[in-house]
Design a protein around this motif. Structure first.
Motif, PDB file in Angstrom:
ATOM      1  N   LYS A 143       1.539   1.585  11.130  1.00 20.21           N
ATOM      2  CA  LYS A 143       1.920   1.770   9.727  1.00 20.21           C
ATOM      3  C   LYS A 143       2.224   3.223   9.354  1.00 20.21           C
ATOM      4  O   LYS A 143       2.696   3.483   8.240  1.00 20.21           O
ATOM      5  N   MET A 144       1.961   4.154  10.231  1.00 18.39           N
ATOM      6  CA  MET A 144       2.016   5.574   9.887  1.00 18.39           C
ATOM      7  C   MET A 144       3.377   6.016   9.351  1.00 18.39           C
ATOM      8  O   MET A 144       3.466   6.851   8.439  1.00 18.39           O
ATOM      9  N   ASP A 145       4.450   5.463   9.885  1.00 20.04           N
ATOM     10  CA  ASP A 145       5.795   5.879   9.473  1.00 20.04           C
ATOM     11  C   ASP A 145       6.120   5.500   8.026  1.00 20.04           C
ATOM     12  O   ASP A 145       7.112   5.976   7.469  1.00 20.04           O
ATOM     13  N   GLU A 146       5.296   4.649   7.406  1.00 20.35           N
ATOM     14  CA  GLU A 146       5.524   4.248   6.020  1.00 20.35           C
ATOM     15  C   GLU A 146       4.947   5.268   5.032  1.00 20.35           C
ATOM     16  O   GLU A 146       5.089   5.108   3.819  1.00 20.35           O
ATOM     17  N   TYR A 147       4.311   6.325   5.559  1.00 20.35           N
ATOM     18  CA  TYR A 147       3.684   7.348   4.714  1.00 20.35           C
ATOM     19  C   TYR A 147       4.205   8.725   5.125  1.00 20.35           C
ATOM     20  O   TYR A 147       4.720   8.902   6.233  1.00 20.35           O
ATOM     21  N   GLU A 148       4.070   9.677   4.226  1.00 23.38           N
ATOM     22  CA  GLU A 148       4.520  11.036   4.498  1.00 23.38           C
ATOM     23  C   GLU A 148       3.384  12.027   4.272  1.00 23.38           C
ATOM     24  O   GLU A 148       2.578  11.853   3.354  1.00 23.38           O
ATOM     25  N   PRO A 149       3.299  13.060   5.112  1.00 27.16           N
ATOM     26  CA  PRO A 149       2.293  14.097   4.879  1.00 27.16           C
ATOM     27  C   PRO A 149       2.468  14.729   3.504  1.00 27.16           C
ATOM     28  O   PRO A 149       3.588  14.921   3.035  1.00 27.16           O
ATOM     29  N   SER A 150       1.357  15.014   2.857  1.00 25.11           N
ATOM     30  CA  SER A 150       1.377  15.598   1.517  1.00 25.11           C
ATOM     31  C   SER A 150       0.054  16.307   1.277  1.00 25.11           C
ATOM     32  O   SER A 150      -0.993  15.856   1.763  1.00 25.11           O
ATOM     33  N   PRO A 151       0.067  17.411   0.527  1.00 30.04           N
ATOM     34  CA  PRO A 151      -1.209  18.060   0.172  1.00 30.04           C
ATOM     35  C   PRO A 151      -2.075  17.184  -0.712  1.00 30.04           C
ATOM     36  O   PRO A 151      -3.255  17.471  -0.886  1.00 30.04           O
ATOM     37  N   PHE A 152      -1.496  16.104  -1.256  1.00 30.69           N
ATOM     38  CA  PHE A 152      -2.248  15.186  -2.111  1.00 30.69           C
ATOM     39  C   PHE A 152      -2.732  13.942  -1.350  1.00 30.69           C
ATOM     40  O   PHE A 152      -3.318  13.048  -1.959  1.00 30.69           O
ATOM     41  N   PHE A 153      -2.489  13.893  -0.041  1.00 32.42           N
ATOM     42  CA  PHE A 153      -2.806  12.673   0.704  1.00 32.42           C
ATOM     43  C   PHE A 153      -3.587  12.986   1.967  1.00 32.42           C
ATOM     44  O   PHE A 153      -3.296  13.947   2.687  1.00 32.42           O
ATOM     45  N   SER A 154      -4.596  12.137   2.265  1.00 32.67           N
ATOM     46  CA  SER A 154      -5.358  12.284   3.491  1.00 32.67           C
ATOM     47  C   SER A 154      -5.777  10.909   4.008  1.00 32.67           C
ATOM     48  O   SER A 154      -6.181  10.037   3.222  1.00 32.67           O
ATOM     49  N   TRP A 155      -5.663  10.717   5.312  1.00 35.56           N
ATOM     50  CA  TRP A 155      -6.268   9.551   5.945  1.00 35.56           C
ATOM     51  C   TRP A 155      -7.773   9.791   6.039  1.00 35.56           C
ATOM     52  O   TRP A 155      -8.216  10.908   6.293  1.00 35.56           O
ATOM     53  N   ASP A 156      -8.553   8.726   5.864  1.00 35.87           N
ATOM     54  CA  ASP A 156     -10.004   8.814   5.995  1.00 35.87           C
ATOM     55  C   ASP A 156     -10.428   7.722   6.976  1.00 35.87           C
ATOM     56  O   ASP A 156     -10.540   6.554   6.607  1.00 35.87           O
ATOM     57  N   VAL A 157     -10.614   8.103   8.236  1.00 37.15           N
ATOM     58  CA  VAL A 157     -10.800   7.138   9.317  1.00 37.15           C
ATOM     59  C   VAL A 157     -12.282   6.848   9.538  1.00 37.15           C
ATOM     60  O   VAL A 157     -13.090   7.760   9.695  1.00 37.15           O
TER      61      VAL A 157
ATOM     62  N   LYS B 139      -2.507  13.671  13.289  1.00 39.50           N
ATOM     63  CA  LYS B 139      -2.574  15.129  13.212  1.00 39.50           C
ATOM     64  C   LYS B 139      -1.299  15.759  13.768  1.00 39.50           C
ATOM     65  O   LYS B 139      -0.807  16.755  13.229  1.00 39.50           O
ATOM     66  N   ALA B 140      -0.747  15.170  14.827  1.00 40.66           N
ATOM     67  CA  ALA B 140       0.502  15.684  15.392  1.00 40.66           C
ATOM     68  C   ALA B 140       1.658  15.536  14.409  1.00 40.66           C
ATOM     69  O   ALA B 140       2.601  16.341  14.426  1.00 40.66           O
ATOM     70  N   ARG B 141       1.588  14.522  13.539  1.00 35.73           N
ATOM     71  CA  ARG B 141       2.633  14.303  12.536  1.00 35.73           C
ATOM     72  C   ARG B 141       2.455  15.187  11.303  1.00 35.73           C
ATOM     73  O   ARG B 141       3.291  15.155  10.409  1.00 35.73           O
ATOM     74  N   GLY B 142       1.369  15.925  11.227  1.00 36.70           N
ATOM     75  CA  GLY B 142       1.166  16.832  10.096  1.00 36.70           C
ATOM     76  C   GLY B 142       0.349  16.269   8.958  1.00 36.70           C
ATOM     77  O   GLY B 142       0.283  16.881   7.874  1.00 36.70           O
ATOM     78  N   PHE B 143      -0.327  15.136   9.161  1.00 38.18           N
ATOM     79  CA  PHE B 143      -1.160  14.559   8.106  1.00 38.18           C
ATOM     80  C   PHE B 143      -2.515  15.258   8.039  1.00 38.18           C
ATOM     81  O   PHE B 143      -3.057  15.696   9.057  1.00 38.18           O
ATOM     82  N   ARG B 144      -3.069  15.338   6.836  1.00 33.54           N
ATOM     83  CA  ARG B 144      -4.473  15.678   6.683  1.00 33.54           C
ATOM     84  C   ARG B 144      -5.278  14.439   7.062  1.00 33.54           C
ATOM     85  O   ARG B 144      -4.875  13.308   6.768  1.00 33.54           O
TER      86      ARG B 144
ATOM     87  N   MET C  94       0.807  -1.220   0.000  1.00 31.05           N
ATOM     88  CA  MET C  94       0.000   0.000   0.000  1.00 31.05           C
ATOM     89  C   MET C  94       0.847   1.281   0.000  1.00 31.05           C
ATOM     90  O   MET C  94       0.516   2.232  -0.722  1.00 31.05           O
ATOM     91  N   PRO C  95       1.949   1.368   0.773  1.00 28.99           N
ATOM     92  CA  PRO C  95       2.759   2.586   0.696  1.00 28.99           C
ATOM     93  C   PRO C  95       3.259   2.887  -0.721  1.00 28.99           C
ATOM     94  O   PRO C  95       3.263   4.038  -1.161  1.00 28.99           O
ATOM     95  N   GLU C  96       3.651   1.839  -1.437  1.00 30.78           N
ATOM     96  CA  GLU C  96       4.129   2.026  -2.813  1.00 30.78           C
ATOM     97  C   GLU C  96       2.991   2.468  -3.724  1.00 30.78           C
ATOM     98  O   GLU C  96       3.181   3.317  -4.621  1.00 30.78           O
ATOM     99  N   ILE C  97       1.808   1.909  -3.524  1.00 36.86           N
ATOM    100  CA  ILE C  97       0.638   2.304  -4.320  1.00 36.86           C
ATOM    101  C   ILE C  97       0.335   3.778  -4.101  1.00 36.86           C
ATOM    102  O   ILE C  97       0.142   4.546  -5.054  1.00 36.86           O
ATOM    103  N   VAL C  98       0.312   4.197  -2.839  1.00 36.00           N
ATOM    104  CA  VAL C  98       0.007   5.598  -2.516  1.00 36.00           C
ATOM    105  C   VAL C  98       1.061   6.532  -3.096  1.00 36.00           C
ATOM    106  O   VAL C  98       0.736   7.567  -3.691  1.00 36.00           O
TER     107      VAL C  98
END
Length: 398
Positions: free
Chosen positions: A115-129, A159-164, A89-93
């Motif tokens: 799994k959070m450390d496998e992703y990076e904050p980006s204006p093109f990425f958002s978690w949807d919980v 949110k503390a890590r800067g993710f949308r 999934m990280p590679e797909i994203v």
């Protein structure tokens, strides 16, 4: 606002371009379902009732990127199952973000902290919980205690890590408007960027069939919720006109091709919610599907549906046609007091067809045909001095 300005501009420009070019059917969001397996078994879910051989299937990274290239939608919602169970999934994203697609990764958050450390904050990425209300509401919805607390902890860490991050709240029959309104206050206080909400769809394979809302109950529930939300500045990731539709103020028809689904079986017909056949390509899905056979008023399974996967695109297209209307609703919120719009007649809808078992049989046959034959076991005679003439079994390939 819940949707970043740049995303709103790019999506809006995309929609306007489709209108200018006269394109009748086009995707707004690609629904990507790389696997069905989940680490929860929610009573209202109809997505995980498959044999283990199907639950073990995964779309490859290339298949996911190819699906994006075929559809060409500006937004991609990665769903499941639980996407974080997919090792790639990280590679797909990363691959989708590299193409400047807006990616929403839907998750129940049980694996999010891990799994959070496998992703990076980006204006093109958002978690949807996935969060279906307060602690007791959500834990009851997912049929497991403690899930709400783990999800909230993961939300705060993200949110503390800067993710949308947004939440996805599905409501069922019996929901208390006051509790839902209080829950919306609560998640806003957590600092989430937005709320996506809708009534649950009555999946035919869902274990709990008693708590799905009909259309009239849906409209009244959302009217009551939005009335309590006046002046509270809740942020939604959805079009104001879709929210107005939920409150019974728009007589919209479904736009099932607006959010096409690609999963491990192929391109699902006709929509994310109904699996009544599969196309091998996006073009085949768009050109060969009998769209007029589906939707409220046309098909029994669609009678009570008011889900965003079918109606959000209708609302967005309406906004392009009536910009003054969306401006008014965005400013004043959904109407909660005036008479509701007339309901669509169900008098001429065709009866439901039930094809799940047949499709499962077909997919199991395909999986069996792809599976390599088991290597035969042969006897090899060792001739070394220490083990002269001593037989031993080893597995040899064909």
């Amino acid at each position: 606002m819940a949707v970043p300005i740049m995303q709103a501009v790019r999506v809006g420009s995309y929609v306007v371009k489709q209108h200018i070019t006269g394109r009748k059917r086009y995707p707004l969001v690609l629904m990507l379902e790389p696997l069905f397996r989940c680490n929860l078994a929610c009573a209202g879910c109809g997505k995980i009732d498959y044999p283990a051989a199907i639950l073990n299937q995964r779309m490859t990274v290339q298949e996911c990127l190819d699906a994006d290239a075929e559809a060409g939608a500006p937004v991609i919602a990665v769903a499941g199952g639980e996407p974080l169970l997919h090792k790639e999934m990280p590679e797909i994203v990363r691959g989708l973000i590299a193409r400047k697609k807006y990616v929403y990764l839907c998750t129940n958050a049980l694996l999010l902290e891990k799994k959070m450390d496998e992703y990076e904050p980006s204006p093109f990425f958002s978690w949807d919980v996935h969060l279906d209300g307060d602690q007791s509401m959500h834990d009851a919805s997912v049929c497991q205690d403690g899930v709400y607390e783990r999800a909230v902890a993961a939300i705060k860490k993200a949110k503390a890590r800067g993710f949308r991050l947004s939440i996805n709240c599905t409501l069922f029959d019996g929901a208390d408007p006051k509790r839902v309104a209080a829950f919306f206050d609560e998640v806003m206080a957590m600092g989430v960027d937005g709320i996506m909400t809708a009534p649950g769809y009555a999946y035919e394979r869902a274990p709990d069939q008693a708590h799905f809302l009909n259309r009239q109950k849906t409209k009244q529930l959302f009217r009551d919720i939005f009335r309590l939300g006046k002046g509270k500045k809740w942020r939604f990731t959805q079009s104001p006109l879709f929210l107005n539709f939920l409150a019974g103020n728009e007589q919209y028809h479904c736009t099932p091709w607006g959010k096409p689904l690609r999963n491990v079986f192929g391109w699902q017909r006709p929509c994310y919610l109904l699996g009544e056949g599969y196309a091998k390509s996006f073009n085949e899905l768009m050109e060969d599907t009998k769209w007029d056979d589906y939707g409220t008023g046309n098909y029994e399974k669609c009678a009570d549906c008011m889900v965003h996967s079918g109606y959000e695109s209708t609302a967005v297209m309406d906004a392009v046609r009536r910009p003054w209307h969306i401006a008014k609703v965005a400013l004043f919120g959904p109407e909660t007091e005036k008479p509701m719009a007339p309901e669509i007649s169900l008098a001429n809808q065709r009866p439901a067809q039930y094809v799940f078992s047949k499709q499962v049989e077909e997919q199991m046959e395909e999986i069996a045909a792809r599976k390599p034959a088991k290597a035969p076991r042969v006897k090899v005679i060792r001739t070394d001095a220490a083990n002269a003439a001593e037989p031993a079994e080893v597995t040899a390939a064909d």
